[in-house]
Design an enzyme around this catalytic site. Structure first.
Site, PDB file in Angstrom:
ATOM      1  CB  CYS A 106       5.799   1.654   6.738  1.00  0.00           C
ATOM      2  SG  CYS A 106       5.192   3.208   6.060  1.00  0.00           S
ATOM      3  CG  LEU A 107       6.516   1.039   0.508  1.00  0.00           C
ATOM      4  CD1 LEU A 107       5.733   1.420  -0.753  1.00  0.00           C
ATOM      5  CD2 LEU A 107       7.658   0.093   0.164  1.00  0.00           C
ATOM      6  N   GLY A 152       0.820  -1.205   0.000  1.00  0.00           N
ATOM      7  CA  GLY A 152       0.000   0.000   0.000  1.00  0.00           C
ATOM      8  C   GLY A 152       0.850   1.249   0.000  1.00  0.00           C
ATOM      9  CD  GLN A 212       3.382   5.676   2.627  1.00  0.00           C
ATOM     10  OE1 GLN A 212       2.391   5.125   2.157  1.00  0.00           O
ATOM     11  NE2 GLN A 212       4.458   5.000   3.011  1.00  0.00           N
ATOM     12  CG  HIS A 235       0.597   6.312   5.816  1.00  0.00           C
ATOM     13  ND1 HIS A 235       1.809   6.759   6.293  1.00  0.00           N
ATOM     14  CD2 HIS A 235       0.797   5.013   5.478  1.00  0.00           C
ATOM     15  CE1 HIS A 235       2.695   5.768   6.254  1.00  0.00           C
ATOM     16  NE2 HIS A 235       2.105   4.699   5.759  1.00  0.00           N
ATOM     17  CG  HIS A 240       0.191   0.455   7.253  1.00  0.00           C
ATOM     18  ND1 HIS A 240       1.264  -0.039   7.967  1.00  0.00           N
ATOM     19  CD2 HIS A 240       0.704   1.412   6.442  1.00  0.00           C
ATOM     20  CE1 HIS A 240       2.369   0.612   7.605  1.00  0.00           C
ATOM     21  NE2 HIS A 240       2.054   1.488   6.673  1.00  0.00           N
ATOM     22  CD  GLU A 241      -0.844   2.102   2.922  1.00  0.00           C
ATOM     23  OE1 GLU A 241      -0.507   3.300   2.799  1.00  0.00           O
ATOM     24  OE2 GLU A 241      -0.016   1.204   3.122  1.00  0.00           O
TER      25      GLU A 241
HETATM   26 CO    CO Z   1       3.062   2.851   5.491  1.00  0.00          CO
END
Ligand code: CO
Length: 154
Positions: A88-89, A46, A51, A134, A130-131
């Protein structure tokens, strides 16, 4: 299409509350196309707009069930719980264990502004939560246990 730079933890933009999308225009289409390409390239589950430095309520998810775009998402309900590893990216090379709902009901708009509703379970539900976080400026590391380097999790 273009690959977008993924911001890393420590960047203040990851801590902002994102704003609703009101224009379903070419800019949005371009952003979504770039986010999709960036997510696929990074082999992530995701990616949320903040981000990539865009403080809008948008995230994309790529899971077993398919590839989905969520714009102005609203979580309608959650149930159950699951506990497990997350990455997480924007927090490269780390993993941590997080408690999440097992099931999430969410509604959102697609890239054309049309509302849809999804009931997601297990990993899909985890990815959505999770997303969604953000968009509120929350990172999984804020609530994770046992944050560890990637190579220790194997
Ligand atoms: Co993330």
């Amino acid at each position: 299409m273009a690959l977008l730079e993924i911001l890393q933890v420590g960047d203040d933009r990851l801590r902002e509350v994102s704003q609703s999308v009101s224009s379903f225009d070419l800019n949005l289409t371009n952003l979504l196309n770039d986010m999709k390409e960036t997510l696929k390239n990074a082999k992530g589950a995701g990616l949320a707009a903040p981000q990539v430095g865009v403080l809008k309520r948008i995230f994309v998810v790529d899971v077993e069930e398919g590839y989905f775009e969520f714009i102005n998402p609203i979580i309608l309900g959650t149930s159950g719980s699951q506990y497990g590893a997350e990455g997480c990216l924007s927090v490269k090379g780390k993993w941590g264990d997080v408690k999440r709902p097992r099931k999430v009901t969410i509604k959102a708009q697609d890239r054309f502004g049309k509302w849809f509703k999804i009931v997601a379970k297990d990993f899909f539900a985890k990815a959505i939560c999770h997303e969604y976080d953000h968009l509120e400026g929350i990172l999984y590391i804020d609530m994770a246990d046992n944050i560890r380097d990637e190579d220790e999790s194997k």
